[in-house]
Design an enzyme around this catalytic site. Structure first.
Site, PDB file in Angstrom:
ATOM      1  N   ARG A   1       0.686  -0.786   0.000  1.00  0.00           N
ATOM      2  CA  ARG A   1       0.125  -0.200   0.429  1.00  0.00           C
ATOM      3  C   ARG A   1       0.828   0.860   0.065  1.00  0.00           C
ATOM      4  O   ARG A   1       0.853   2.186  -0.668  1.00  0.00           O
ATOM      5  CB  ARG A   1      -1.211   0.613   1.206  1.00  0.00           C
ATOM      6  CG  ARG A   1      -2.137  -0.308   1.261  1.00  0.00           C
ATOM      7  CD  ARG A   1      -2.720  -1.066   2.459  1.00  0.00           C
ATOM      8  NE  ARG A   1      -1.811  -1.924   2.844  1.00  0.00           N
ATOM      9  CZ  ARG A   1      -1.809  -3.261   2.608  1.00  0.00           C
ATOM     10  NH1 ARG A   1      -3.161  -3.606   1.879  1.00  0.00           N
ATOM     11  NH2 ARG A   1      -0.790  -4.515   2.762  1.00  0.00           N
ATOM     12  N   THR A   2       1.773   1.654   0.622  1.00  0.00           N
ATOM     13  CA  THR A   2       2.476   2.795   1.472  1.00  0.00           C
ATOM     14  C   THR A   2       2.874   2.649  -0.213  1.00  0.00           C
ATOM     15  O   THR A   2       3.327   4.392  -0.621  1.00  0.00           O
ATOM     16  CB  THR A   2       3.021   2.004   2.026  1.00  0.00           C
ATOM     17  OG1 THR A   2       2.375   1.835   3.801  1.00  0.00           O
ATOM     18  CG2 THR A   2       3.868   3.719   2.464  1.00  0.00           C
TER      19      THR A   2
ATOM     20  N   HIS B   1       4.995   5.894  11.360  1.00  0.00           N
ATOM     21  CA  HIS B   1       4.619   5.718  10.141  1.00  0.00           C
ATOM     22  C   HIS B   1       3.534   7.466   9.965  1.00  0.00           C
ATOM     23  O   HIS B   1       2.440   6.410   9.365  1.00  0.00           O
ATOM     24  CB  HIS B   1       3.973   4.814  10.537  1.00  0.00           C
ATOM     25  CG  HIS B   1       3.626   4.555   8.798  1.00  0.00           C
ATOM     26  ND1 HIS B   1       3.779   4.542   7.434  1.00  0.00           N
ATOM     27  CD2 HIS B   1       3.191   2.874   7.928  1.00  0.00           C
ATOM     28  CE1 HIS B   1       3.045   4.258   6.412  1.00  0.00           C
ATOM     29  NE2 HIS B   1       3.190   3.135   6.746  1.00  0.00           N
TER      30      HIS B   1
ATOM     31  N   LYS C   1      25.077  -3.336  -0.868  1.00  0.00           N
ATOM     32  CA  LYS C   1      27.005  -3.894  -0.856  1.00  0.00           C
ATOM     33  C   LYS C   1      27.981  -3.004   0.205  1.00  0.00           C
ATOM     34  O   LYS C   1      28.660  -2.999   0.314  1.00  0.00           O
ATOM     35  CB  LYS C   1      27.241  -2.952  -2.266  1.00  0.00           C
ATOM     36  CG  LYS C   1      26.518  -3.913  -3.670  1.00  0.00           C
ATOM     37  CD  LYS C   1      27.097  -2.575  -4.743  1.00  0.00           C
ATOM     38  CE  LYS C   1      26.134  -3.051  -6.051  1.00  0.00           C
ATOM     39  NZ  LYS C   1      26.305  -1.943  -7.037  1.00  0.00           N
TER      40      LYS C   1
ATOM     41  N   ARG D   1      11.472   3.698   3.145  1.00  0.00           N
ATOM     42  CA  ARG D   1      11.045   3.007   4.783  1.00  0.00           C
ATOM     43  C   ARG D   1      12.081   2.026   4.161  1.00  0.00           C
ATOM     44  O   ARG D   1      12.785   1.307   3.440  1.00  0.00           O
ATOM     45  CB  ARG D   1       9.871   2.177   3.463  1.00  0.00           C
ATOM     46  CG  ARG D   1       9.837   0.646   4.500  1.00  0.00           C
ATOM     47  CD  ARG D   1       8.228  -0.305   4.632  1.00  0.00           C
ATOM     48  NE  ARG D   1       7.056   0.786   4.769  1.00  0.00           N
ATOM     49  CZ  ARG D   1       6.012   0.817   4.882  1.00  0.00           C
ATOM     50  NH1 ARG D   1       5.674  -1.342   4.742  1.00  0.00           N
ATOM     51  NH2 ARG D   1       4.817   0.561   5.033  1.00  0.00           N
TER      52      ARG D   1
HETATM   53  C1  NCD Z   1       1.562  -1.246   7.845  1.00  0.00           C
HETATM   54  C2  NCD Z   1       3.128  -0.336   8.691  1.00  0.00           C
HETATM   55  O1  NCD Z   1       3.596  -0.850   7.114  1.00  0.00           O
HETATM   56  O2  NCD Z   1       3.363  -0.198   8.928  1.00  0.00           O
HETATM   57  N1  NCD Z   1       1.746  -0.853   7.151  1.00  0.00           N
HETATM   58  C3  NCD Z   1       0.596   0.132   6.224  1.00  0.00           C
HETATM   59  O3  NCD Z   1       2.117   1.355   5.556  1.00  0.00           O
HETATM   60  N2  NCD Z   1      -0.398   0.665   5.519  1.00  0.00           N
HETATM   61  C4  NCD Z   1       1.320  -1.844   9.085  1.00  0.00           C
HETATM   62  C5  NCD Z   1       1.873  -3.700   9.450  1.00  0.00           C
HETATM   63  O4  NCD Z   1       2.693  -3.703   8.410  1.00  0.00           O
HETATM   64  O5  NCD Z   1       1.469  -4.635   9.872  1.00  0.00           O
END
Ligand code: NCD
Length: 360
Positions: free
Chosen positions: A51-52, A129, A80, A101
């Site tokens: 999703r993100t 997040h 590396k 991320r």
């Molecule tokens: C979440 C995350 O990555 O922290 N997912 C997301 O970004 N929608 C929650 C999760 O991974 O459980």
């Protein structure tokens, strides 16, 4: 230039303006289709995401911009041995804005120390997040018409669930919210979240282990999965993974207007039969991710009604200390040359600015 490393990098007013823009985008998408012509977003995903990452990419494309990046550490030079600091100094020449991320707490903050372009934290370890928080706030506001005086139950893995930490921080700036933290003892919400944010706020909280007895009072139920990838001990994960399973049976005691949220992915903590319940809002919530990310990209690039291009003051009192951070997952323990920065909280306790772990 501004980054978004933590939800509090945006003031309450700025946050609400972003949500207003997101609401407008939702109604009038075509108005925004050329706003980012010629701009490039990098999506640097050192950790898995559906999703993100895809909603960031969709957001930039819907704004008329372009996207480049990678979706795993193994396809980047991290494999590396390249540091985040070096990667970001290079990518900054290629793009206008970065969503990142990383599995280590504090990695996005580390990147922001070296970046010439706005960094958006798309998840740093089990820490924060902030863009999921914008998604969650938009969904709550559309359901209840407000972000104050809400009773919200957070259920599941509150220790490693970074979306919970960020949403609690953001909601604790509003009056009258009541947080019900529902988790096994081993997965309770980190102390810094309670001590530095909830206790300082005009909100109240309780910590319980039973979901069904908490259910009747909730306006929002925020379910989370147990974060397998963060456990050092897989036996412990296996013991805790089925702690809560939301079913239609359990929902019988819930308010009619309650909303069930979940950042997704779901494993087994919500049974499929709950999806048909009118209160299940998690797929709508995931859809809102595109609108808030469009609003955020526009604002950080100074191209929306809201210009976040100006630097924001940071009032943390820095404390000089020459000790390692106690959090093994903190970026300061992973990358050579990364010195921990310590700051003093309201209660006088000193914590790591990268990951929020207390020193004592
Ligand atoms: C979440 C995350 O990555 O922290 N997912 C997301 O970004 N929608 C929650 C999760 O991974 O459980």
């Amino acid at each position: 230039m501004r980054h978004l490393i933590d939800p509090l990098y945006l003031s309450v007013e700025e946050t609400e303006q972003i949500l207003n823009i997101a609401d407008d985008i939702c109604e009038n998408m075509e108005k925004y289709s050329n706003k980012c012509d010629g701009k490039i977003l990098a999506t640097l995903f050192f950790e898995p995401s559906t999703r993100t990452r895809l909603s960031f990419e969709s957001a930039m494309m819907r704004l008329g911009g372009k996207v480049l990046g990678f979706s795993s550490a193994s396809s980047s030079s991290a494999s590396k041995g390249e540091t985040v600091a070096d990667t970001i100094r290079v990518i900054g020449n290629y793009v206008d804005i970065v969503a990142m991320r990383h599995p280590n707490d504090g990695a996005a903050y580390r990147a922001s120390q070296y970046s010439k372009k706005p960094i958006i934290n798309a998840g740093d370890g089990g820490h924060q997040h902030p863009t999921q928080t914008l998604t969650d706030l938009m969904t709550i506001r559309r359901r209840h018409g407000r972000l104050d005086n809400i009773t919200i139950g957070f259920c599941g893995d509150l220790k490693y669930g970074r979306t919970v930490h960020s949403l609690v921080k953001a909601l604790s700036r509003y009056k009258g919210n009541h947080f019900v933290f529902i988790s096994p003892k081993e997965l309770e919400v980190p102390r810094y979240v309670i001590d530095e944010y909830v206790k300082k706020s005009d909100c109240t909280y309780e910590e319980v282990t039973d979901l069904s007895s908490a259910m009747p009072e909730l306006d929002i139920l925020y379910m989370t999965r147990v974060q397998r990838e963060r456990f050092a001990d897989i036996e412990q994960y296996n013991r805790l993974k089925d702690s809560y399973i939301l079913s239609p049976e359990l929902l019988k005691e819930a308010k009619k207007e309650m909303a069930i949220l979940h950042p997704l992915p779901r494993v087994n903590e919500i049974t499929l039969s709950v999806d048909d319940d009118e209160r299940a809002k998690y797929f709508e919530q995931a859809g809102n991710g595109v609108f808030v990310r469009m609003a955020l990209i526009l604002s950080l690039l100074g191209m929306g009604n809201l210009d976040l291009n100006a630097e924001k003051d940071n009032h943390d009192e820095v404390v000089k200390l020459d000790v390692k951070c106690k959090n093994r997952n903190c970026i300061t323990n992973m990358e050579d040359g990364t010195k921990p920065v310590y700051v003093k909280g309201e209660n006088g306790r000193v914590r790591c600015k990268f990951c929020d772990e207390y020193v004592d």
